[in-house]
Motif scaffolding. Structure first.
Motif, PDB file in Angstrom:
ATOM      1  N   ALA A 207       0.855  -1.183   0.000  1.00 46.34           N
ATOM      2  CA  ALA A 207       0.000   0.000   0.000  1.00 46.34           C
ATOM      3  C   ALA A 207       0.896   1.239   0.000  1.00 46.34           C
ATOM      4  O   ALA A 207       1.991   1.226   0.571  1.00 46.34           O
ATOM      5  N   PRO A 208       0.462   2.313  -0.648  1.00 44.45           N
ATOM      6  CA  PRO A 208       1.315   3.501  -0.755  1.00 44.45           C
ATOM      7  C   PRO A 208       1.844   4.023   0.589  1.00 44.45           C
ATOM      8  O   PRO A 208       3.024   4.387   0.688  1.00 44.45           O
ATOM      9  N   LEU A 209       1.018   4.027   1.616  1.00 42.16           N
ATOM     10  CA  LEU A 209       1.476   4.527   2.909  1.00 42.16           C
ATOM     11  C   LEU A 209       2.545   3.614   3.505  1.00 42.16           C
ATOM     12  O   LEU A 209       3.582   4.092   3.982  1.00 42.16           O
ATOM     13  N   ASN A 210       2.325   2.314   3.453  1.00 42.89           N
ATOM     14  CA  ASN A 210       3.310   1.381   4.010  1.00 42.89           C
ATOM     15  C   ASN A 210       4.625   1.425   3.236  1.00 42.89           C
ATOM     16  O   ASN A 210       5.701   1.374   3.824  1.00 42.89           O
ATOM     17  N   ARG A 211       4.545   1.529   1.906  1.00 41.79           N
ATOM     18  CA  ARG A 211       5.764   1.666   1.105  1.00 41.79           C
ATOM     19  C   ARG A 211       6.473   2.963   1.440  1.00 41.79           C
ATOM     20  O   ARG A 211       7.695   3.003   1.586  1.00 41.79           O
ATOM     21  N   GLY A 212       5.723   4.044   1.559  1.00 39.73           N
ATOM     22  CA  GLY A 212       6.317   5.334   1.886  1.00 39.73           C
ATOM     23  C   GLY A 212       7.025   5.312   3.229  1.00 39.73           C
ATOM     24  O   GLY A 212       8.139   5.816   3.374  1.00 39.73           O
ATOM     25  N   LEU A 213       6.378   4.705   4.210  1.00 42.30           N
ATOM     26  CA  LEU A 213       6.998   4.616   5.541  1.00 42.30           C
ATOM     27  C   LEU A 213       8.260   3.757   5.506  1.00 42.30           C
ATOM     28  O   LEU A 213       9.279   4.102   6.107  1.00 42.30           O
ATOM     29  N   PHE A 214       8.209   2.645   4.772  1.00 44.55           N
ATOM     30  CA  PHE A 214       9.371   1.749   4.696  1.00 44.55           C
ATOM     31  C   PHE A 214      10.554   2.444   4.026  1.00 44.55           C
ATOM     32  O   PHE A 214      11.674   2.439   4.544  1.00 44.55           O
ATOM     33  N   PHE A 215      10.328   3.046   2.861  1.00 43.29           N
ATOM     34  CA  PHE A 215      11.441   3.667   2.137  1.00 43.29           C
ATOM     35  C   PHE A 215      11.938   4.932   2.829  1.00 43.29           C
ATOM     36  O   PHE A 215      13.121   5.260   2.746  1.00 43.29           O
ATOM     37  N   THR A 216      11.067   5.625   3.535  1.00 42.57           N
ATOM     38  CA  THR A 216      11.527   6.760   4.329  1.00 42.57           C
ATOM     39  C   THR A 216      12.409   6.272   5.471  1.00 42.57           C
ATOM     40  O   THR A 216      13.439   6.882   5.777  1.00 42.57           O
ATOM     41  N   GLN A 217      12.037   5.161   6.091  1.00 38.91           N
ATOM     42  CA  GLN A 217      12.876   4.591   7.154  1.00 38.91           C
ATOM     43  C   GLN A 217      14.239   4.182   6.598  1.00 38.91           C
ATOM     44  O   GLN A 217      15.268   4.448   7.216  1.00 38.91           O
ATOM     45  N   MET A 218      14.264   3.551   5.418  1.00 42.24           N
ATOM     46  CA  MET A 218      15.539   3.144   4.815  1.00 42.24           C
ATOM     47  C   MET A 218      16.391   4.371   4.485  1.00 42.24           C
ATOM     48  O   MET A 218      17.608   4.362   4.701  1.00 42.24           O
ATOM     49  N   THR A 219      15.768   5.425   3.994  1.00 44.61           N
ATOM     50  CA  THR A 219      16.488   6.665   3.681  1.00 44.61           C
ATOM     51  C   THR A 219      17.093   7.259   4.946  1.00 44.61           C
ATOM     52  O   THR A 219      18.263   7.666   4.957  1.00 44.61           O
ATOM     53  N   MET A 220      16.319   7.299   6.002  1.00 45.53           N
ATOM     54  CA  MET A 220      16.813   7.871   7.260  1.00 45.53           C
ATOM     55  C   MET A 220      17.929   7.012   7.852  1.00 45.53           C
ATOM     56  O   MET A 220      18.891   7.545   8.417  1.00 45.53           O
ATOM     57  N   MET A 221      17.826   5.697   7.713  1.00 45.24           N
ATOM     58  CA  MET A 221      18.892   4.833   8.216  1.00 45.24           C
ATOM     59  C   MET A 221      20.179   5.064   7.416  1.00 45.24           C
ATOM     60  O   MET A 221      21.270   5.127   7.985  1.00 45.24           O
ATOM     61  N   TRP A 222      20.058   5.214   6.090  1.00 45.17           N
ATOM     62  CA  TRP A 222      21.238   5.488   5.265  1.00 45.17           C
ATOM     63  C   TRP A 222      21.894   6.803   5.691  1.00 45.17           C
ATOM     64  O   TRP A 222      23.120   6.887   5.783  1.00 45.17           O
ATOM     65  N   GLU A 223      21.077   7.817   5.939  1.00 45.69           N
ATOM     66  CA  GLU A 223      21.622   9.107   6.377  1.00 45.69           C
ATOM     67  C   GLU A 223      22.380   8.975   7.693  1.00 45.69           C
ATOM     68  O   GLU A 223      23.358   9.686   7.924  1.00 45.69           O
ATOM     69  N   ARG A 224      21.954   8.070   8.533  1.00 38.50           N
ATOM     70  CA  ARG A 224      22.592   7.907   9.842  1.00 38.50           C
ATOM     71  C   ARG A 224      23.789   6.954   9.787  1.00 38.50           C
ATOM     72  O   ARG A 224      24.637   6.991  10.668  1.00 38.50           O
ATOM     73  N   ILE A 225      23.865   6.110   8.763  1.00 36.78           N
ATOM     74  CA  ILE A 225      25.007   5.202   8.600  1.00 36.78           C
ATOM     75  C   ILE A 225      26.148   5.890   7.853  1.00 36.78           C
ATOM     76  O   ILE A 225      27.320   5.628   8.115  1.00 36.78           O
ATOM     77  N   LEU A 226      25.814   6.783   6.930  1.00 34.60           N
ATOM     78  CA  LEU A 226      26.818   7.419   6.080  1.00 34.60           C
ATOM     79  C   LEU A 226      27.962   8.092   6.847  1.00 34.60           C
ATOM     80  O   LEU A 226      29.119   7.941   6.451  1.00 34.60           O
ATOM     81  N   PRO A 227      27.708   8.805   7.947  1.00 39.56           N
ATOM     82  CA  PRO A 227      28.836   9.402   8.670  1.00 39.56           C
ATOM     83  C   PRO A 227      29.840   8.380   9.205  1.00 39.56           C
ATOM     84  O   PRO A 227      30.997   8.707   9.409  1.00 39.56           O
TER      85      PRO A 227
END
Length: 179
Positions: free
Chosen positions: A9-29
């Motif tokens: 569902a669009p909301l569940n996909r949005g939440l999942f990919f936003t979580q992955m994006t935020m995790m990448w931002e926090r791993i990159l440093p």
């Protein structure tokens, strides 16, 4: 027609990919210090700084760089924390110009609109507080302008403490540039 409870569902996909994006931002440093070390060694090799250095000193410089890099990486990794649901929901809402409450209400809607996932923010400034990435960039650009093209062996000499660059790497480079 898919259910609003489906993982697709669009909301569940949005939440999942936003979580992955935020995790990448926090791993990159935690990953960036290694990239910066490689770039700085390549620029030093480009300028020929390792050419006349005794092998023990060359090895000590690389070891010191690696120790500093590992310490910076571990410090950044210790600051890592998983994004909370509230942070994910708020980020997705901001990326779509909605209020976070609207996303919560979408869970109960049969037809959910498509949601945009925001681009990852690099966050490299936290991993490079002395802005060495700009020093490396300026050194590389000045090296090309002042020294012109330099052989790959000279650039890679920063990594080759106990001898010349392996022939397999040199032949691979020649194959890549078409000579």
């Amino acid at each position: 027609m898919q259910s609003n409870k489906s993982p697709f569902a669009p909301l569940n996909r949005g939440l999942f990919f936003t979580q992955m994006t935020m995790m990448w931002e926090r791993i990159l440093p935690a990953l960036f210090p290694y990239v910066l070390l490689v770039i700085l060694i390549l620029v030093a090799g480009q300028w020929g700084l390792f050419r006349n250095l005794p092998k023990p000193v060359h090895l000590a410089v690389l070891a010191a760089g690696l120790v500093i890099t590992v310490v910076a990486s571990v410090r950044a990794a210790l600051r890592f924390r998983m994004p909370t649901f509230t942070e994910i929901n708020t980020r997705l809402a901001v990326d779509n110009g909605l209020r976070p409450e609207r996303l919560l209400a979408m869970r109960h809607e049969r037809r959910q609109p498509k949601l945009r996932i925001g681009k990852a923010k690099a966050g490299i400034a936290a991993a490079d507080p002395f802005a060495l990435r700009y020093v490396a960039l300026a050194g590389a650009i000045l090296g090309v302008l002042i020294l012109g093209p330099v052989p790959v062996q000279q650039v890679a000499s920063g990594f080759c403490v106990f001898g010349d660059m392996p022939e397999s790497f040199a032949s691979m480079h020649l194959a890549l540039i078409g000579k």
